[in-house]
Design a protein around this motif. Structure first.
Motif, PDB file in Angstrom:
ATOM      1  N   ALA A   1      30.137 -30.245  56.185  1.00  0.00           N
ATOM      2  CA  ALA A   1      29.949 -31.024  54.961  1.00  0.00           C
ATOM      3  C   ALA A   1      30.565 -30.318  53.764  1.00  0.00           C
ATOM      4  CB  ALA A   1      28.460 -31.263  54.733  1.00  0.00           C
ATOM      5  N   VAL A   2      30.372 -29.011  53.673  1.00  0.00           N
ATOM      6  CA  VAL A   2      30.944 -28.235  52.568  1.00  0.00           C
ATOM      7  C   VAL A   2      32.465 -28.323  52.593  1.00  0.00           C
ATOM      8  CG1 VAL A   2      31.309 -25.882  51.727  1.00  0.00           C
ATOM      9  CG2 VAL A   2      28.999 -26.675  52.269  1.00  0.00           C
ATOM     10  N   GLU A   3      33.041 -28.152  53.776  1.00  0.00           N
ATOM     11  CA  GLU A   3      34.509 -28.186  53.882  1.00  0.00           C
ATOM     12  C   GLU A   3      35.063 -29.562  53.544  1.00  0.00           C
ATOM     13  OE1 GLU A   3      35.148 -26.802  57.840  1.00  0.00           O
ATOM     14  OE2 GLU A   3      34.951 -24.677  57.299  1.00  0.00           O
ATOM     15  N   GLU A   4      34.270 -30.611  53.785  1.00  0.00           N
ATOM     16  CA  GLU A   4      34.724 -31.961  53.453  1.00  0.00           C
ATOM     17  C   GLU A   4      34.655 -32.228  51.955  1.00  0.00           C
ATOM     18  OE1 GLU A   4      33.790 -36.630  54.601  1.00  0.00           O
ATOM     19  OE2 GLU A   4      32.433 -35.051  55.293  1.00  0.00           O
ATOM     20  N   VAL A   5      33.647 -31.682  51.288  1.00  0.00           N
ATOM     21  CA  VAL A   5      33.376 -32.057  49.901  1.00  0.00           C
ATOM     22  C   VAL A   5      34.033 -31.131  48.892  1.00  0.00           C
ATOM     23  CG1 VAL A   5      31.522 -32.218  48.188  1.00  0.00           C
ATOM     24  CG2 VAL A   5      31.214 -33.229  50.460  1.00  0.00           C
ATOM     25  N   ILE A   6      34.031 -29.834  49.157  1.00  0.00           N
ATOM     26  CA  ILE A   6      34.407 -28.875  48.118  1.00  0.00           C
ATOM     27  C   ILE A   6      35.914 -28.832  47.917  1.00  0.00           C
ATOM     28  CG2 ILE A   6      34.780 -26.711  49.395  1.00  0.00           C
ATOM     29  CD1 ILE A   6      32.653 -25.552  47.349  1.00  0.00           C
ATOM     30  N   GLN A   7      36.295 -28.619  46.673  1.00  0.00           N
ATOM     31  CA  GLN A   7      37.692 -28.489  46.300  1.00  0.00           C
ATOM     32  C   GLN A   7      37.950 -27.053  45.835  1.00  0.00           C
ATOM     33  OE1 GLN A   7      39.937 -31.092  46.641  1.00  0.00           O
ATOM     34  NE2 GLN A   7      38.182 -32.118  47.601  1.00  0.00           N
ATOM     35  N   PRO A   8      39.164 -26.538  46.042  1.00  0.00           N
ATOM     36  CA  PRO A   8      39.463 -25.164  45.601  1.00  0.00           C
ATOM     37  C   PRO A   8      39.144 -24.982  44.116  1.00  0.00           C
ATOM     38  CG  PRO A   8      41.234 -26.007  46.973  1.00  0.00           C
ATOM     39  CD  PRO A   8      40.319 -27.168  46.704  1.00  0.00           C
ATOM     40  N   GLY A   9      38.420 -23.902  43.824  1.00  0.00           N
ATOM     41  CA  GLY A   9      38.065 -23.595  42.448  1.00  0.00           C
ATOM     42  C   GLY A   9      36.784 -24.227  41.961  1.00  0.00           C
ATOM     43  N   ASP A  10      36.116 -25.050  42.796  1.00  0.00           N
ATOM     44  CA  ASP A  10      34.857 -25.677  42.392  1.00  0.00           C
ATOM     45  C   ASP A  10      33.788 -24.631  42.096  1.00  0.00           C
ATOM     46  OD1 ASP A  10      35.735 -28.264  42.494  1.00  0.00           O
ATOM     47  OD2 ASP A  10      34.670 -28.800  44.337  1.00  0.00           O
ATOM     48  N   THR A  11      32.882 -24.990  41.187  1.00  0.00           N
ATOM     49  CA  THR A  11      31.696 -24.175  40.929  1.00  0.00           C
ATOM     50  C   THR A  11      30.495 -24.871  41.548  1.00  0.00           C
ATOM     51  OG1 THR A  11      31.462 -25.272  38.785  1.00  0.00           O
ATOM     52  CG2 THR A  11      32.605 -23.139  38.835  1.00  0.00           C
ATOM     53  N   VAL A  12      29.498 -24.064  41.953  1.00  0.00           N
ATOM     54  CA  VAL A  12      28.402 -24.580  42.782  1.00  0.00           C
ATOM     55  C   VAL A  12      27.068 -24.023  42.304  1.00  0.00           C
ATOM     56  CG1 VAL A  12      27.465 -24.699  45.136  1.00  0.00           C
ATOM     57  CG2 VAL A  12      29.952 -24.681  44.773  1.00  0.00           C
ATOM     58  N   ALA A  13      26.037 -24.860  42.334  1.00  0.00           N
ATOM     59  CA  ALA A  13      24.651 -24.408  42.186  1.00  0.00           C
ATOM     60  C   ALA A  13      23.970 -24.555  43.536  1.00  0.00           C
ATOM     61  CB  ALA A  13      23.915 -25.224  41.122  1.00  0.00           C
ATOM     62  N   ASP A  14      23.502 -23.423  44.085  1.00  0.00           N
ATOM     63  CA  ASP A  14      22.802 -23.375  45.374  1.00  0.00           C
ATOM     64  C   ASP A  14      21.314 -23.370  45.065  1.00  0.00           C
ATOM     65  OD1 ASP A  14      21.944 -22.936  47.936  1.00  0.00           O
ATOM     66  OD2 ASP A  14      22.978 -21.022  48.210  1.00  0.00           O
ATOM     67  N   LEU A  15      20.674 -24.535  45.195  1.00  0.00           N
ATOM     68  CA  LEU A  15      19.297 -24.738  44.745  1.00  0.00           C
ATOM     69  C   LEU A  15      18.298 -24.270  45.795  1.00  0.00           C
ATOM     70  CD1 LEU A  15      19.800 -28.368  43.412  1.00  0.00           C
ATOM     71  CD2 LEU A  15      20.167 -26.222  42.190  1.00  0.00           C
ATOM     72  N   GLY A  16      17.305 -23.477  45.370  1.00  0.00           N
ATOM     73  CA  GLY A  16      16.357 -22.921  46.323  1.00  0.00           C
ATOM     74  C   GLY A  16      17.107 -22.156  47.388  1.00  0.00           C
ATOM     75  N   CYS A  17      17.987 -21.253  46.948  1.00  0.00           N
ATOM     76  CA  CYS A  17      19.051 -20.723  47.810  1.00  0.00           C
ATOM     77  C   CYS A  17      18.568 -19.828  48.938  1.00  0.00           C
ATOM     78  CB  CYS A  17      20.056 -19.953  46.961  1.00  0.00           C
ATOM     79  SG  CYS A  17      19.404 -18.448  46.200  1.00  0.00           S
ATOM     80  N   GLY A  18      17.331 -19.312  48.865  1.00  0.00           N
ATOM     81  CA  GLY A  18      16.890 -18.404  49.918  1.00  0.00           C
ATOM     82  C   GLY A  18      17.804 -17.206  50.024  1.00  0.00           C
ATOM     83  N   LEU A  19      18.324 -16.964  51.194  1.00  0.00           N
ATOM     84  CA  LEU A  19      19.219 -15.828  51.424  1.00  0.00           C
ATOM     85  C   LEU A  19      20.642 -16.088  50.944  1.00  0.00           C
ATOM     86  CD1 LEU A  19      18.140 -14.616  54.987  1.00  0.00           C
ATOM     87  CD2 LEU A  19      17.243 -13.965  52.756  1.00  0.00           C
ATOM     88  N   GLY A  20      20.923 -17.294  50.464  1.00  0.00           N
ATOM     89  CA  GLY A  20      22.248 -17.580  49.926  1.00  0.00           C
ATOM     90  C   GLY A  20      23.264 -18.027  50.948  1.00  0.00           C
ATOM     91  N   VAL A  21      22.816 -18.450  52.122  1.00  0.00           N
ATOM     92  CA  VAL A  21      23.733 -18.795  53.208  1.00  0.00           C
ATOM     93  C   VAL A  21      24.644 -19.957  52.827  1.00  0.00           C
ATOM     94  CG1 VAL A  21      23.881 -19.628  55.586  1.00  0.00           C
ATOM     95  CG2 VAL A  21      22.174 -17.900  54.974  1.00  0.00           C
ATOM     96  N   LEU A  22      24.082 -21.011  52.232  1.00  0.00           N
ATOM     97  CA  LEU A  22      24.906 -22.174  51.901  1.00  0.00           C
ATOM     98  C   LEU A  22      25.897 -21.840  50.787  1.00  0.00           C
ATOM     99  CD1 LEU A  22      22.365 -25.140  52.068  1.00  0.00           C
ATOM    100  CD2 LEU A  22      23.770 -24.141  53.867  1.00  0.00           C
ATOM    101  N   GLY A  23      25.487 -21.027  49.847  1.00  0.00           N
ATOM    102  CA  GLY A  23      26.405 -20.622  48.794  1.00  0.00           C
ATOM    103  C   GLY A  23      27.579 -19.829  49.337  1.00  0.00           C
ATOM    104  N   LEU A  24      27.322 -18.999  50.327  1.00  0.00           N
ATOM    105  CA  LEU A  24      28.411 -18.250  50.950  1.00  0.00           C
ATOM    106  C   LEU A  24      29.377 -19.184  51.676  1.00  0.00           C
ATOM    107  CD1 LEU A  24      26.648 -15.061  52.333  1.00  0.00           C
ATOM    108  CD2 LEU A  24      28.139 -15.260  50.353  1.00  0.00           C
ATOM    109  N   LEU A  25      28.838 -20.238  52.316  1.00  0.00           N
ATOM    110  CA  LEU A  25      29.715 -21.234  52.937  1.00  0.00           C
ATOM    111  C   LEU A  25      30.646 -21.852  51.893  1.00  0.00           C
ATOM    112  CD1 LEU A  25      27.352 -23.240  55.343  1.00  0.00           C
ATOM    113  CD2 LEU A  25      28.906 -21.374  55.919  1.00  0.00           C
ATOM    114  N   CYS A  26      30.106 -22.093  50.687  1.00  0.00           N
ATOM    115  CA  CYS A  26      30.916 -22.688  49.623  1.00  0.00           C
ATOM    116  C   CYS A  26      32.018 -21.737  49.181  1.00  0.00           C
ATOM    117  CB  CYS A  26      30.017 -23.063  48.447  1.00  0.00           C
ATOM    118  SG  CYS A  26      28.845 -24.398  48.801  1.00  0.00           S
ATOM    119  N   LEU A  27      31.706 -20.444  49.065  1.00  0.00           N
ATOM    120  CA  LEU A  27      32.740 -19.480  48.692  1.00  0.00           C
ATOM    121  C   LEU A  27      33.827 -19.413  49.758  1.00  0.00           C
ATOM    122  CD1 LEU A  27      30.606 -16.542  47.225  1.00  0.00           C
ATOM    123  CD2 LEU A  27      31.977 -18.217  45.971  1.00  0.00           C
TER     124      LEU A  27
END
Length: 375
Positions: A24-50
């Motif tokens: 889903a991240v690879e489908e939606v995100i565009q190069p250079g996008d900024t992201v808010a990882d809500l209730g991020c826990g260990l930050g796994v989803l945010g790392l996927l975005c990076l």
């Protein structure tokens, strides 16, 4: 800390869940996008975005997991691009609006980890116009259940070994949402879509849904199984359905009846539910076939509250509890100059009787400072 580790290990072990978020991240995100990882826990989803090309991520979480996220991200050499905010998402302030909101607070029944209110608030305050959200929407699904395991679980306070003086708690325990991994042979009706919820637009605080469950095999009707089928992105879906081989293997919700009743193939059982999602409060009604009495349950029963507990204070004056007074006193010592140890020493000198032991005072002061102060 072990509870935090166990919780996130469970998430990472769910079948295919991380890969679905990655897609889903690879489908939606565009190069250079900024992201808010809500209730991020260990930050796994945010790392996927990076990894997918995001330029910066703000990870927001009020639990101890945020410290583990900060350490893990620093070890990965990404601390300059992943910014950890140790706060509730409802209290956090970002330096800029972002292109994407991402959140993994999808519960057993979809809505029950506060995701709807969290995304509504974040969408209004954090998201750029035209920005994206993961997940985008969810369908709530239900099916009738006949299960000896669930029956025994919900009648646990009536078990023979429970002292008779405590069996009155049975009525309160039944008015609760349980979770259970339902097998095929426990599901005795056709699956029904209860309703759909968009996470990209405002939603009411109270949902009301109705469904008619068509019974396809005879048995005792013990309650209703509920699960989610959500759209993470336009082409990526994720579900915890017990009927879907591609499901992530997470438990489903189970809403019991007050008293099991007999059903036959071809019967219709009417089910309605009201959901106050911000507080995860549910009230459900089950109408058996052939004129049997309607059964009404709610999680208010499980809360063990008296009517007086639910009354608003209105015009009555309020006073701090003993613990509230102690907390207010400790916070009053924070002046931007003294260290935590100096504040502990000050409290020990000024309020030696705050708690029965010196160690209890030290522990309390450190807990207050850790929760409500920043460096």
């Amino acid at each position: 800390m072990i509870d935090v580790l166990n919780e996130h290990l469970e998430y990472l072990n769910l079948t295919g869940r991380l890969q679905l978020y990655r897609q889903a991240v690879e489908e939606v995100i565009q190069p250079g996008d900024t992201v808010a990882d809500l209730g991020c826990g260990l930050g796994v989803l945010g790392l996927l975005c990076l990894e997918a090309g995001a330029s910066e991520v703000w990870g927001i979480d009020s639990s101890d997991a945020i410290q583990l996220a900060r350490e893990s991200i620093a070890k990965a050499g990404l601390g300059d691009r992943y910014h950890c905010i140790p706060q509730s998402t409802f209290h956090a302030v970002l330096p800029q609006k972002v292109d994407l909101l991402i959140c993994d607070h999808i519960g057993f029944f979809g809505f029950d980890y506060g995701i709807i209110a969290m995304l509504r608030d974040a969408r209004q305050r954090f998201l750029k116009p035209g920005g994206a959200i993961i997940p985008q929407s969810m369908d709530l699904m239900v099916e009738g259940v006949s299960s000896e395991v669930c029956r025994n679980k919900t009648s646990a306070w009536q078990a023979e070994h429970i002292p008779a003086e405590y069996r009155w708690l049975d009525g309160h325990y039944r008015g609760a949402k349980h979770h259970h991994n339902h097998s095929d042979d426990e599901l005795i009706s056709d699956a029904v879509q209860l309703g759909g919820i968009s996470l990209c637009e405002d939603n009411p605080g109270l949902f009301s849904f109705n469904a008619s469950l068509s019974i396809n095999q005879s048995g005792l009707f013990d309650g209703v199984a509920g699960w989610f089928d959500c759209a993470l992105s336009p082409s990526v879906r994720m579900t915890n359905s017990p009927l879907d081989p591609a499901g992530i293997g997470r438990s489903q919700a189970f809403l019991p009846v007050a008293q099991p009743f007999t059903v036959e193939a071809g019967d219709e059982v009417e089910f309605s539910i009201r959901i106050r999602h911000a507080e995860d409060m549910l009230a459900w009604t089950i109408k058996p076939p052939r004129g049997a009495p309607v059964q009404k349950l709610s999680t208010w029963q499980g809360a063990l509250l008296k009517p007086a507990d639910l009354a608003a204070p209105g015009g009555q004056s309020l006073t701090l509890s003993d613990q509230g007074t102690a907390r207010a006193y400790v916070l009053a010592q924070v002046d931007g100059v003294r260290t935590s140890q100096e504040i502990v020493d000050q409290v020990l000198r000024d309020r030696p009787n705050l708690f029965p032991s010196e160690q209890a005072i030290k522990d309390f002061v450190m807990q207050v400072l850790a929760k409500d102060c920043t460096l």
